[in-house]
Structures are given as C-alpha cells and as structure tokens.
Design a protein around this motif. Structure first.
Motif, PDB file in Angstrom:
ATOM      1  N   ALA A 155       0.837  -1.208   0.000  1.00  0.00           N
ATOM      2  CA  ALA A 155       0.000   0.000   0.000  1.00  0.00           C
ATOM      3  C   ALA A 155       0.872   1.258   0.000  1.00  0.00           C
ATOM      4  O   ALA A 155       0.551   2.244  -0.667  1.00  0.00           O
ATOM      5  N   GLU A 156       1.989   1.230   0.718  1.00  0.00           N
ATOM      6  CA  GLU A 156       2.882   2.394   0.761  1.00  0.00           C
ATOM      7  C   GLU A 156       3.487   2.681  -0.616  1.00  0.00           C
ATOM      8  O   GLU A 156       3.556   3.829  -1.044  1.00  0.00           O
ATOM      9  N   LYS A 159       1.578   4.558  -3.249  1.00  0.00           N
ATOM     10  CA  LYS A 159       1.360   6.007  -3.086  1.00  0.00           C
ATOM     11  C   LYS A 159       2.448   6.859  -3.730  1.00  0.00           C
ATOM     12  O   LYS A 159       2.256   8.033  -3.959  1.00  0.00           O
ATOM     13  N   ARG A 160       3.630   6.293  -3.931  1.00  0.00           N
ATOM     14  CA  ARG A 160       4.763   7.084  -4.446  1.00  0.00           C
ATOM     15  C   ARG A 160       5.790   6.130  -5.051  1.00  0.00           C
ATOM     16  O   ARG A 160       5.813   4.946  -4.697  1.00  0.00           O
TER      17      ARG A 160
END
Ligand SMILES: N[C@@H](CCC(=O)N[C@@H](CS)C(=O)NCC(=O)O)C(=O)O
Length: 219
Positions: A155-156, A159-160
């Motif tokens: 999930a992290e 994001k980027r």
C-alpha cells in the motif's frame, strides 16, 4: 579508503549498491558462507566481534549494522544525495530505514528458520516434528504477520515511486533486502506494486554494477 567486508549473497550487497550510487572508491574483501550452515566464516569475527556482514572499515573506524553504515556513508560522503530534506520525505526515509531490519525482516527470518527444520541437514527422523512446528507456528502466527507487513508495504509503494517519496534514497537500498527475500519465497506473487518497484530499482546502473562486483542475490 573504504573497505567492504563482503559476504556472498548477503546484506553487504546494500553497501556495494550505495557505493556505486555515490560513485565512491572502495575495496572489497570477500568471504564465503558455509555451504551447509550458510554462516559467515570465522575470519569475519576478526574484523567485528559479531562476525556478521556487512562490515565496512573507513581508516581505523569499524562500522557494522547496514542501516547505520548507510547513514554514516551518506553523512560523510553523500554531499546531500540519497537523503531527502522535506519533512515528510525525511520522516518516511527514517521510518523505512529502521523498519526494514527492525520489523519487516524478523518474521521472514523466523520463516526461513522454520523452513530449514523441514529440510536436510535436519535428521530425517526429526523432520516430521519440524514440519508440525512449522505448520503450527505459521498457522497461528507467522503467515498473518507476514501478510500484514507486506500488505502495508504494498500500500505504501502504491502512493509514491520510492519509499521516501518521488526520489530514490538510502531507504530504498535498505528496503531492498527483505523485499528480495520475500520475492524469492513467493510472498510478492500477489503484490504487483512491489514486484514492479523491484524491477524499477534493479534497472538502476548502480544496482547492476553491484551485482557484477558482488555476485547475484540468490536468497
Ligand atoms: N541487522 C544486521 C544483520 C546482519 C546479518 O545478520 N548479516 C547476515 C548476512 S545477510 C550474516 O552475516 N549472516 C551470517 C552469519 O550469521 O554467520 C544488518 O542489517 O547489518
């Protein structure tokens, strides 16, 4: 002169990668794991009492613990590279720098040890017990822990592009080892974001050079 005490197929790959990213001169002293136990040879204890890899020497200074070494090298030789300065990015950099060894790697290590209980050289008579322990611990605890961690990391990275933010940093080098170990154990099969991330970082010239110098990572 920086010297890397490099154990084949180990976390010392992180330092080769870092040196190549920063274009630093370094020398490599090589050590081979025991073919059965996979332990480092005793000579490494002459450099640092724990005898673990990586160890780096910088003149008289003996440095151990990969995250601490990465921080030292970036502090002393980074000239502002590979460590973000924006407050959010800096926090994420710090978080993932600690998280990789502090929280993400330990359950993988437990899994590795449990799996070993079911393989040679564990005596065949003991292996069924090993299998029962392995199955019980995995069912009760380990698989859920591993899934929680890797769902979080997946999930992290959605994001980027990199762990700290838009730019590649030392935190990516630190996170690579548990991700590669997880990929080798099939844990990334259902996590396409992390697989794509690994392909992205493995395409970097410095990563390729590190593999050329230190040998492939076969976890
Ligand atoms: N948390 C330490 C772990 C060091 C470590 O366990 N290194 C492994 C290689 S990946 C090792 O030296 N294994 C051989 C042994 O324990 O004898 C770090 O990040 O530097």
């Amino acid at each position: 002169m920086l010297t890397l005490h490099h154990l084949n197929n180990s976390r010392s790959h992180r330092l080769l990668w870092l040196f190549e990213e920063l274009g630093l001169p370094y020398e490599v002293k090589r050590y081979q794991r025991h073919p059965v136990t996979m332990l480092a040879p005793p000579e490494l204890k002459r450099i640092h009492p724990l005898g673990k890899s990586p160890v780096v020497t910088d003149g008289e200074l003996v440095l151990a613990e990969s995250a601490a070494i990465i921080e030292y090298i970036i502090d002393k030789y980074g000239n502002g590279r590979l460590r973000p300065i924006g407050p959010e990015e800096r926090w994420r950099y710090m978080y993932f720098m600690h998280y990789a060894e502090g929280s993400l790697t330990p359950p993988l290590l437990v899994k590795l040890i449990l799996d070993k209980l079911t393989e040679a050289p564990t005596p065949w008579l003991v292996r069924p017990v090993g299998m029962l322990i392995n199955k019980g611990v995995r069912h009760a605890f380990l698989d859920a822990q591993i899934n929680t961690h890797f769902d979080f990391v997946e999930a992290e990275i959605a994001k980027r592009p990199f762990f700290a933010g838009d730019k590649f940093s030392g935190a990516d080098i630190q996170m690579s080892f548990p991700l590669e170990a997880a990929k080798a154990r099939g844990i990334l099969r259902s996590r396409p974001g992390l697989r794509a991330y690994l392909e992205r970082v493995h395409a970097r010239p410095a990563y390729k050079k590190a593999v050329e110098v230190g040998g492939p990572m076969d976890l």
